[in-house]
Design a protein around this motif. Structure first.
Motif, PDB file in Angstrom:
ATOM      1  N   UNK A 225       0.853  -1.196   0.000  1.00 15.21           N
ATOM      2  CA  UNK A 225       0.000   0.000   0.000  1.00 15.21           C
ATOM      3  C   UNK A 225       0.885   1.241   0.000  1.00 15.21           C
ATOM      4  N   UNK A 226       0.538   2.187  -0.889  1.00 13.97           N
ATOM      5  CA  UNK A 226       1.276   3.443  -0.993  1.00 13.97           C
ATOM      6  C   UNK A 226       0.319   4.612  -0.826  1.00 13.97           C
ATOM      7  N   UNK A 227       0.754   5.625  -0.056  1.00 16.76           N
ATOM      8  CA  UNK A 227      -0.023   6.852   0.110  1.00 16.76           C
ATOM      9  C   UNK A 227       0.865   8.064  -0.143  1.00 16.76           C
ATOM     10  N   UNK A 228       0.314   9.014  -0.901  1.00 18.67           N
ATOM     11  CA  UNK A 228       0.965  10.304  -1.122  1.00 18.67           C
ATOM     12  C   UNK A 228      -0.039  11.361  -0.644  1.00 18.67           C
ATOM     13  N   UNK A 229       0.108  11.802   0.600  1.00 19.95           N
ATOM     14  CA  UNK A 229      -0.899  12.641   1.235  1.00 19.95           C
ATOM     15  C   UNK A 229      -0.803  14.087   0.755  1.00 19.95           C
ATOM     16  N   UNK A 230      -1.934  14.613   0.316  1.00 16.36           N
ATOM     17  CA  UNK A 230      -1.996  15.983  -0.173  1.00 16.36           C
ATOM     18  C   UNK A 230      -1.752  16.971   0.964  1.00 16.36           C
ATOM     19  N   UNK A 231      -0.909  17.968   0.703  1.00 12.10           N
ATOM     20  CA  UNK A 231      -0.583  19.049   1.643  1.00 12.10           C
ATOM     21  C   UNK A 231       0.122  18.563   2.909  1.00 12.10           C
TER      22      UNK A 231
END
Length: 382
Positions: A225-231
């Motif tokens: 699982x990969x997450x690229x969190x905005x801001x």
């Protein structure tokens, strides 16, 4: 960033106060020094003498332990994750030397190699000896320490099954090595990776490159699982990534969701009772935990049976209910519903009547069960 972490702590610390938090000094032969560790034991650890718990090792324990421990306690409280033993290693002022690697082969060297052995050969061994640990372990790190946790993944038969990577500062060759290890893994692995839109640019570039490589992994034993969190910055992403990682690693552990109910239990090709049995068998196989079937999950299967009118499913269900909730009306109700819908109303009536004196559970009480018996008596003139 500090405001976000303070808000997170304000929410989580009241929950963590109910768990047992201990501070210990660990004298390490490998390191030749004493290290401070923090340990959070699950709620009611002392009372549940037959229960064993997965272990979560948190590097950068001086600032990362509390957010991880608090979220694990929170998710465990709602039964969305198992109760776990959380261990934080304080590294304030030492994290650079603890995570040191060779400039030639980019593997742990010097103090880094000793710290690697300290965790794998000393700390985990003592935890297994001192506490009731299950054979499921997770390790968590942030930037330097996040890169470091993946060295355990590179070993044959890794001692950790789950890896929570919070904005790793990847060593050269590490992305390639991680990809190879996950592709060739012969046992279940959970790999979580996170960055943010406002992460350190150099780190983010390497993380996105790693994600591109890991997208090609086709090993059914690996959950990625990969997450690229905005801001999110390099620091604020931590508060978002920890719960996301927990949810990803313990998806099968959570109670049956509305999505699972609609997409699985209501399908005529699926046996709801078998789905329930397999779900809890998977929990035991994956996490080394023998979990009691929750009332929520019994109710989900009950509603699915009523909706699909697949009455034969009650055969397995009432036996399971008698095993997991003995002395209650649950198994009695399911058995009576089976007899009622398969042509044995008189037997169903007697079973409903026999519930008198059993413990109430969910919507089931003596008045409800006797009313069901009276309705059958009236309909059939018994």
């Amino acid at each position: 960033m500090k405001q976000l972490l303070m808000l997170l702590m304000a929410i989580l610390l009241p929950l963590a106060n109910f768990a047992q938090i201990k501070y210990e000094n660990f004298s390490s032969t490998k390191l030749g020094e004493t290290r401070q560790i923090k340990i959070q034991l699950p709620r009611n650890y002392e009372e549940n003498q037959d229960k064993r718990y997965p272990v979560v090792v948190v590097l950068d324990g001086d600032y990362l332990f509390e957010p991880v421990a608090g979220m694990i306690d929170y998710y465990a409280y709602w039964e969305d994750a198992p109760e776990m033993i959380v261990v934080g290693i304080n590294q304030d002022g030492r994290r650079t030397e603890d995570t040191y690697y060779s400039e030639q082969n980019f593997l742990p060297e010097g103090k880094g190699a000793k710290f690697f052995e300290f965790i794998g050969m000393e700390l985990l061994a003592q935890l297994d000896q001192k506490y009731r640990t299950a054979n499921f372990r997770i390790i968590v790190g942030h930037d330097f320490t996040s890169n470091f946790i993946n060295y355990y993944l590179l070993k044959p038969n890794p001692i950790f099954q789950g890896y929570i990577n919070l904005s790793p500062d990847l060593a050269p060759e590490m992305a390639k090595r991680i990809t190879y290890s996950l592709n060739s893994a012969e046992s279940r692995k959970w790999f979580y990776l996170a960055t943010g839109s406002d992460d350190v640019p150099a780190l983010k570039e390497g993380i996105l490159g790693l994600d591109n490589q890991l997208k090609s992994v086709e090993n059914e034993l690996v959950e990625y699982k990969f997450d690229n969190f905005q801001d999110a910055t390099h620091y604020s992403l931590v508060g978002k990534a920890i719960p996301a990682a927990i949810e990803n690693m313990f998806g099968v552990y959570r109670p049956i969701s509305t999505k699972d109910y609609n997409e699985k239990l209501l399908q005529t090709s699926v046996s709801p009772s078998e789905y329930l049995i397999e779900k809890y068998a998977s929990i035991e196989e994956l996490y080394g935990i023998k979990k009691k079937i929750s009332l929520n999950d019994f109710m989900a299967v009950y509603r699915a049976i009523e909706k699909t009118r697949n009455w034969e499913e009650y055969k397995n269900l009432y036996k399971l209910a008698q095993e997991h909730f003995p002395g209650t009306m649950l198994g009695t109700f399911f058995e009576a519903r089976y007899e009622e819908e398969t042509g044995n109303p008189k037997r169903a009536m007697r079973i409903y009547q026999n519930a008198y004196g059993q413990k109430n559970i969910a919507f089931l009480d003596a008045d409800f069960m006797l009313a069901k018996a009276d309705a059958i008596k009236k309909d059939f003139g018994y």
